[in-house]
Design a protein around this motif. Sequence first.
Motif, short mmCIF file in Angstrom:
data_model
loop_
_atom_site.label_atom_id
_atom_site.label_comp_id
_atom_site.label_asym_id
_atom_site.label_seq_id
_atom_site.Cartn_x
_atom_site.Cartn_y
_atom_site.Cartn_z
N LEU A 1 2.17 3.55 -16.45
CA LEU A 1 2.24 3.13 -15.06
C LEU A 1 2.42 1.62 -14.94
CD1 LEU A 1 2.22 4.48 -12.31
CD2 LEU A 1 -0.25 4.11 -12.19
N GLN A 2 1.95 0.84 -15.91
CA GLN A 2 2.19 -0.61 -15.88
C GLN A 2 3.68 -0.92 -15.99
OE1 GLN A 2 -0.02 -2.99 -15.11
NE2 GLN A 2 -1.45 -1.29 -14.78
N SER B 1 0.82 -1.21 0.00
CA SER B 1 0.00 0.00 0.00
C SER B 1 0.85 1.26 0.00
CB SER B 1 -0.93 0.01 1.22
OG SER B 1 -0.19 0.06 2.42
N SER B 2 2.07 1.18 0.53
CA SER B 2 2.95 2.35 0.54
C SER B 2 3.35 2.73 -0.88
CB SER B 2 4.19 2.08 1.39
OG SER B 2 4.86 0.92 0.95
N PHE B 3 3.60 1.74 -1.73
CA PHE B 3 3.89 2.02 -3.13
C PHE B 3 2.63 2.50 -3.84
CE2 PHE B 3 7.14 -1.57 -2.58
CZ PHE B 3 8.14 -0.69 -2.21
N ASP B 4 1.47 1.97 -3.40
CA ASP B 4 0.20 2.41 -3.99
C ASP B 4 -0.02 3.89 -3.78
OD1 ASP B 4 -0.41 -0.15 -4.86
OD2 ASP B 4 -1.58 -0.65 -3.08
N ARG B 5 0.35 4.40 -2.62
CA ARG B 5 0.15 5.83 -2.34
C ARG B 5 0.96 6.69 -3.29
NH1 ARG B 5 0.43 4.03 3.05
NH2 ARG B 5 2.53 4.86 3.35
N VAL B 6 2.19 6.27 -3.57
CA VAL B 6 3.02 7.01 -4.52
C VAL B 6 2.42 6.91 -5.91
CG1 VAL B 6 5.33 7.23 -5.51
CG2 VAL B 6 5.08 6.58 -3.12
N ALA B 7 1.98 5.71 -6.28
CA ALA B 7 1.39 5.52 -7.61
C ALA B 7 0.15 6.38 -7.78
CB ALA B 7 1.06 4.05 -7.83
N ALA B 8 -0.63 6.53 -6.73
CA ALA B 8 -1.84 7.35 -6.82
C ALA B 8 -1.51 8.80 -7.12
CB ALA B 8 -2.64 7.25 -5.52
N GLU B 9 -0.35 9.25 -6.64
CA GLU B 9 0.06 10.64 -6.87
C GLU B 9 0.54 10.88 -8.30
OE1 GLU B 9 -0.20 13.19 -4.84
OE2 GLU B 9 -0.99 12.04 -3.15
N GLY C 1 20.64 -7.20 -1.14
CA GLY C 1 20.84 -6.50 0.12
C GLY C 1 20.68 -4.99 0.03
N ALA C 2 19.96 -4.53 -0.98
CA ALA C 2 19.68 -3.10 -1.12
C ALA C 2 18.38 -2.76 -0.39
CB ALA C 2 19.57 -2.72 -2.59
N ASP C 3 18.12 -1.48 -0.21
CA ASP C 3 16.90 -1.02 0.45
C ASP C 3 15.75 -1.07 -0.55
OD1 ASP C 3 14.82 0.38 1.70
OD2 ASP C 3 16.20 1.71 2.76
N SER C 4 14.87 -2.04 -0.40
CA SER C 4 13.79 -2.22 -1.36
C SER C 4 12.75 -1.11 -1.26
CB SER C 4 13.13 -3.59 -1.18
OG SER C 4 12.64 -3.75 0.13
N ARG C 5 12.70 -0.39 -0.12
CA ARG C 5 11.79 0.76 -0.04
C ARG C 5 12.23 1.83 -1.03
NH1 ARG C 5 12.56 3.01 5.61
NH2 ARG C 5 14.69 2.77 4.84
N VAL C 6 13.52 2.14 -1.03
CA VAL C 6 14.06 3.17 -1.91
C VAL C 6 13.85 2.76 -3.37
CG1 VAL C 6 16.18 4.31 -2.69
CG2 VAL C 6 15.74 4.00 -0.24
N VAL C 7 14.23 1.53 -3.69
CA VAL C 7 14.11 1.06 -5.08
C VAL C 7 12.66 1.03 -5.51
CG1 VAL C 7 14.53 -0.86 -6.64
CG2 VAL C 7 16.24 -0.28 -4.91
N GLY C 8 11.78 0.52 -4.65
CA GLY C 8 10.38 0.40 -5.02
C GLY C 8 9.70 1.72 -5.26
N VAL C 9 9.97 2.70 -4.42
CA VAL C 9 9.39 4.03 -4.61
C VAL C 9 9.97 4.67 -5.87
CG1 VAL C 9 9.23 6.38 -3.68
CG2 VAL C 9 8.86 4.40 -2.18
#
Length: 226
Positions: A29-30, A7-15, A47-55
């Motif tokens: 967006l796909q 859902s955290s990635f969803d919030r960015v996608a919504a923007e 071993g990278a930060d997947s939050r950073v990469v995903g956003v």
Amino acid sequence: MTASDGSSFDRVAAEVAAHFDGDSSGHDLQHAWRVNRLGVRIADAEGADSRVVGVAAVVHDLHRVRGDGFTHPEETIPEIREILADADVPAGIRDPVCHCVAVHEEYGFEDDPAAAETLEAEVLQDADNLDAIGAVGVARAFQFGGAHGNLLWDPDRPLPDRDDAYRKDGHDDHDGPASTYHHFHAKLLRLRENMNTETGREIAAARHAILEEFAERFEREWYGEA
């Protein structure tokens, strides 16, 4: 925000969703979501930060919907910072996300060396490049070519070799419209060698084989040999 919280990635996608409405170039967006999934997969393995990469994956191609000419990703960083703030992305990862976006199109086979300064930026480059090869990569290449009025192929124009510089604008030194099959040789068939991570190289090997098979079949069918 956690790496496992979709859902955290969803919030960015919504923007950013409205920015990509109507895109027909293969940078919609796909595409961003495919890069997100590949990026998180590679980040977890490396071993990278997947939050950073995903956003970063979700917002990385905002520059692609900024007019007809090429806009450098760095030019969209101020807008991306606003998007990250509106989506409540933690302040501590916003700078790393912006670095990933800013350098994701700086390829090692260009005149300048690859500009990625973090593992996360290298992972985003790999994930984005992987979506340009394989079966999806073939489909996206011709979608992009069609959207820009490019030829399938001009066999009278020499195919680029690996020593030729890659041009972000997709053109070469010849007159006339570009050709999607030239783009295969100018960029796509070179991406396997440009992977930063071991995981990226493993995935690229199978996808590159699909490109080679397609290219061989394409030329045979072009001349009615198959």
